[in-house]
Design a protein around this motif. Structure first.
Motif, PDB file in Angstrom:
ATOM      1  N   LEU A  59      41.182  47.046  46.649  1.00 22.77           N
ATOM      2  CA  LEU A  59      42.589  47.290  46.945  1.00 22.77           C
ATOM      3  C   LEU A  59      43.418  46.983  45.706  1.00 22.77           C
ATOM      4  O   LEU A  59      43.011  46.190  44.852  1.00 22.77           O
ATOM      5  CB  LEU A  59      43.059  46.412  48.107  1.00 22.77           C
ATOM      6  N   ASP A  60      44.607  47.575  45.645  1.00 26.29           N
ATOM      7  CA  ASP A  60      45.485  47.357  44.493  1.00 26.29           C
ATOM      8  C   ASP A  60      46.289  46.076  44.636  1.00 26.29           C
ATOM      9  O   ASP A  60      46.783  45.747  45.730  1.00 26.29           O
ATOM     10  CB  ASP A  60      46.448  48.532  44.331  1.00 26.29           C
ATOM     11  N   ASP A  61      46.441  45.370  43.513  1.00 24.35           N
ATOM     12  CA  ASP A  61      47.334  44.218  43.495  1.00 24.35           C
ATOM     13  C   ASP A  61      48.773  44.709  43.323  1.00 24.35           C
ATOM     14  O   ASP A  61      49.015  45.920  43.210  1.00 24.35           O
ATOM     15  CB  ASP A  61      46.902  43.219  42.423  1.00 24.35           C
ATOM     16  N   PRO A  62      49.768  43.810  43.318  1.00 22.18           N
ATOM     17  CA  PRO A  62      51.160  44.253  43.244  1.00 22.18           C
ATOM     18  C   PRO A  62      51.514  45.037  41.990  1.00 22.18           C
ATOM     19  O   PRO A  62      52.521  45.747  41.967  1.00 22.18           O
ATOM     20  CB  PRO A  62      51.953  42.946  43.311  1.00 22.18           C
ATOM     21  N   ASP A  63      50.692  44.932  40.941  1.00 20.32           N
ATOM     22  CA  ASP A  63      50.941  45.671  39.703  1.00 20.32           C
ATOM     23  C   ASP A  63      50.126  46.953  39.614  1.00 20.32           C
ATOM     24  O   ASP A  63      50.096  47.613  38.567  1.00 20.32           O
ATOM     25  CB  ASP A  63      50.640  44.786  38.496  1.00 20.32           C
ATOM     26  N   GLY A  64      49.442  47.308  40.711  1.00 20.14           N
ATOM     27  CA  GLY A  64      48.691  48.548  40.747  1.00 20.14           C
ATOM     28  C   GLY A  64      47.289  48.461  40.181  1.00 20.14           C
ATOM     29  O   GLY A  64      46.627  49.488  40.019  1.00 20.14           O
ATOM     30  N   HIS A  65      46.811  47.250  39.902  1.00 20.67           N
ATOM     31  CA  HIS A  65      45.466  47.080  39.372  1.00 20.67           C
ATOM     32  C   HIS A  65      44.472  46.924  40.522  1.00 20.67           C
ATOM     33  O   HIS A  65      44.707  46.112  41.428  1.00 20.67           O
ATOM     34  CB  HIS A  65      45.391  45.851  38.463  1.00 20.67           C
ATOM     35  N   PRO A  66      43.369  47.646  40.504  1.00 19.64           N
ATOM     36  CA  PRO A  66      42.392  47.520  41.585  1.00 19.64           C
ATOM     37  C   PRO A  66      41.672  46.172  41.538  1.00 19.64           C
ATOM     38  O   PRO A  66      41.321  45.685  40.463  1.00 19.64           O
ATOM     39  CB  PRO A  66      41.425  48.681  41.341  1.00 19.64           C
ATOM     40  N   VAL A  67      41.489  45.594  42.705  1.00 20.20           N
ATOM     41  CA  VAL A  67      40.776  44.324  42.844  1.00 20.20           C
ATOM     42  C   VAL A  67      39.599  44.561  43.771  1.00 20.20           C
ATOM     43  O   VAL A  67      39.767  45.011  44.907  1.00 20.20           O
ATOM     44  CB  VAL A  67      41.696  43.226  43.411  1.00 20.20           C
ATOM     45  N   SER A  68      38.404  44.253  43.294  1.00 17.84           N
ATOM     46  CA  SER A  68      37.175  44.496  44.046  1.00 17.84           C
ATOM     47  C   SER A  68      36.641  43.190  44.619  1.00 17.84           C
ATOM     48  O   SER A  68      36.440  42.215  43.883  1.00 17.84           O
ATOM     49  CB  SER A  68      36.117  45.115  43.123  1.00 17.84           C
ATOM     50  N   SER A  69      36.423  43.176  45.935  1.00 19.23           N
ATOM     51  CA  SER A  69      35.850  41.975  46.544  1.00 19.23           C
ATOM     52  C   SER A  69      34.449  41.711  46.002  1.00 19.23           C
ATOM     53  O   SER A  69      34.059  40.556  45.795  1.00 19.23           O
ATOM     54  CB  SER A  69      35.824  42.114  48.068  1.00 19.23           C
ATOM     55  N   ALA A  70      33.680  42.772  45.758  1.00 20.58           N
ATOM     56  CA  ALA A  70      32.316  42.597  45.246  1.00 20.58           C
ATOM     57  C   ALA A  70      32.328  41.903  43.886  1.00 20.58           C
ATOM     58  O   ALA A  70      31.503  41.012  43.620  1.00 20.58           O
ATOM     59  CB  ALA A  70      31.618  43.948  45.156  1.00 20.58           C
ATOM     60  N   GLU A  71      33.257  42.286  43.024  1.00 21.67           N
ATOM     61  CA  GLU A  71      33.334  41.660  41.707  1.00 21.67           C
ATOM     62  C   GLU A  71      33.755  40.200  41.809  1.00 21.67           C
ATOM     63  O   GLU A  71      33.209  39.331  41.111  1.00 21.67           O
ATOM     64  CB  GLU A  71      34.308  42.434  40.824  1.00 21.67           C
ATOM     65  N   LEU A  72      34.713  39.901  42.683  1.00 22.45           N
ATOM     66  CA  LEU A  72      35.152  38.513  42.834  1.00 22.45           C
ATOM     67  C   LEU A  72      34.046  37.641  43.398  1.00 22.45           C
ATOM     68  O   LEU A  72      33.881  36.486  42.989  1.00 22.45           O
ATOM     69  CB  LEU A  72      36.387  38.452  43.737  1.00 22.45           C
ATOM     70  N   LEU A  73      33.272  38.192  44.336  1.00 19.60           N
ATOM     71  CA  LEU A  73      32.209  37.404  44.959  1.00 19.60           C
ATOM     72  C   LEU A  73      31.080  37.090  43.989  1.00 19.60           C
ATOM     73  O   LEU A  73      30.327  36.134  44.211  1.00 19.60           O
ATOM     74  CB  LEU A  73      31.673  38.130  46.194  1.00 19.60           C
ATOM     75  N   ARG A  74      30.971  37.851  42.923  1.00 15.98           N
ATOM     76  CA  ARG A  74      29.972  37.511  41.910  1.00 15.98           C
ATOM     77  C   ARG A  74      30.340  36.218  41.177  1.00 15.98           C
ATOM     78  O   ARG A  74      29.489  35.593  40.541  1.00 15.98           O
ATOM     79  CB  ARG A  74      29.814  38.666  40.908  1.00 15.98           C
ATOM     80  N   GLU A  75      31.609  35.827  41.298  1.00 12.86           N
ATOM     81  CA  GLU A  75      32.075  34.608  40.631  1.00 12.86           C
ATOM     82  C   GLU A  75      32.103  33.399  41.561  1.00 12.86           C
ATOM     83  O   GLU A  75      32.335  32.279  41.110  1.00 12.86           O
ATOM     84  CB  GLU A  75      33.474  34.852  40.054  1.00 12.86           C
ATOM     85  N   GLY A  76      31.894  33.626  42.873  1.00 11.38           N
ATOM     86  CA  GLY A  76      31.913  32.507  43.817  1.00 11.38           C
ATOM     87  C   GLY A  76      32.524  32.912  45.141  1.00 11.38           C
ATOM     88  O   GLY A  76      32.870  34.090  45.360  1.00 11.38           O
ATOM     89  N   PRO A  77      32.683  31.957  46.067  1.00 10.38           N
ATOM     90  CA  PRO A  77      33.251  32.259  47.382  1.00 10.38           C
ATOM     91  C   PRO A  77      34.675  32.799  47.275  1.00 10.38           C
ATOM     92  O   PRO A  77      35.390  32.546  46.295  1.00 10.38           O
ATOM     93  CB  PRO A  77      33.230  30.912  48.106  1.00 10.38           C
ATOM     94  N   LEU A  78      35.070  33.506  48.327  1.00  8.33           N
ATOM     95  CA  LEU A  78      36.384  34.151  48.353  1.00  8.33           C
ATOM     96  C   LEU A  78      37.090  33.794  49.650  1.00  8.33           C
ATOM     97  O   LEU A  78      36.514  33.918  50.738  1.00  8.33           O
ATOM     98  CB  LEU A  78      36.209  35.666  48.251  1.00  8.33           C
ATOM     99  N   VAL A  79      38.332  33.327  49.528  1.00  8.31           N
ATOM    100  CA  VAL A  79      39.196  33.085  50.689  1.00  8.31           C
ATOM    101  C   VAL A  79      40.110  34.295  50.843  1.00  8.31           C
ATOM    102  O   VAL A  79      40.815  34.677  49.905  1.00  8.31           O
ATOM    103  CB  VAL A  79      40.042  31.808  50.505  1.00  8.31           C
ATOM    104  N   VAL A  80      40.086  34.898  52.025  1.00  8.30           N
ATOM    105  CA  VAL A  80      40.902  36.076  52.301  1.00  8.30           C
ATOM    106  C   VAL A  80      41.795  35.778  53.499  1.00  8.30           C
ATOM    107  O   VAL A  80      41.299  35.412  54.576  1.00  8.30           O
ATOM    108  CB  VAL A  80      40.031  37.308  52.616  1.00  8.30           C
ATOM    109  N   THR A  81      43.093  35.916  53.315  1.00 11.94           N
ATOM    110  CA  THR A  81      44.019  35.752  54.425  1.00 11.94           C
ATOM    111  C   THR A  81      44.752  37.069  54.657  1.00 11.94           C
ATOM    112  O   THR A  81      45.131  37.757  53.695  1.00 11.94           O
ATOM    113  CB  THR A  81      45.024  34.613  54.164  1.00 11.94           C
TER     114      THR A  81
END
Length: 221
Positions: A59-81
């Motif tokens: 999904l896009d962040d407020p500046d229009g940059h795509p954010v991938s959950s798969a990429e973030l999870l490669r760095e560790g756990p993810l909190v999603v609200t």
């Protein structure tokens, strides 16, 4: 003061019609009816729970940059609200609580992001007003919320109430549908497993961020 204490204090003032709210009892009655009906529908039982695999998303962040959950999870756990929008005071109090807990969450090894159906401009406003150091991602039509089992459609009488209160969701969200996510918070482990899940059809009830920390620490091992 815990997050729920802050929410309860706001709710008491709001329902008492104290300035600046001045809300008539008929509005409170309609809100209570809608919440009771959503609870009775059992919709929350269909939401993803601890032990389920989490859907992947970009999904896009407020500046229009795509954010991938798969990429973030490669760095560790993810909190999603899941965040209803800038117009929701209960949601904003939750974001503020997550921001206050951010040092502890990061120290436990996780990153935080919020997901909202609102357009980027409203997410930028939310980030500014709540002084956030984590992003609010735009989820058009609540599609990711639906993948987590959280999307629901507002009843006609509630749409009319929102319109009377100038809460024009199609304008906020850039989407003609009147849908919202049930408030929810998840901790996702690097292997995509949900290790903590809190979903409540009553938007005035939110768990304290500290409750997630044991699950984050375990997932980060």
């Amino acid at each position: 003061m815990s997050l729920q204490d802050r929410l309860d204090a706001f709710k008491a003032d709001f329902q008492a019609g104290k300035p600046p709210y001045n809300v008539p009892p008929s509005v409170i009655h309609t809100m209570h009816r809608a919440t009771a009906e959503l609870i009775a529908s059992g919709a929350a039982q269909n939401a993803l729970k601890a032990g389920n695999p989490a859907p992947t998303f970009t999904l896009d962040d407020p500046d229009g940059h795509p954010v991938s959950s798969a990429e973030l999870l490669r760095e560790g756990p993810l909190v999603v609200t899941f965040y209803r929008g800038v117009w929701c005071p209960y949601c904003n109090l939750e974001l503020q609580a997550l921001q206050a807990a951010l040092p502890d969450i990061r120290a436990a090894g996780a990153r935080v992001l919020a997901i909202s159906p609102q357009v980027a401009a409203n997410s930028r406003k939310s980030v500014r007003q709540n002084a956030l150091e984590f992003p609010i991602l735009s989820d058009p039509h609540n599609d990711v919320a639906a993948a987590f089992g959280l999307r629901f459609e507002l009843q006609d009488y509630l749409v009319e109430l929102y319109q009377s209160l100038k809460n024009d969701l199609p304008a906020f969200n850039g989407d003609p549908s009147w849908t919202l996510p049930m408030p929810a918070r998840y901790v996702i482990a690097p292997d995509d497993t949900i290790v903590y899940a809190e979903v409540n059809p009553d938007y005035t009830r939110r768990p304290d961020p500290a409750e997630m920390l044991p699950a984050i620490r375990k997932a980060a091992l």
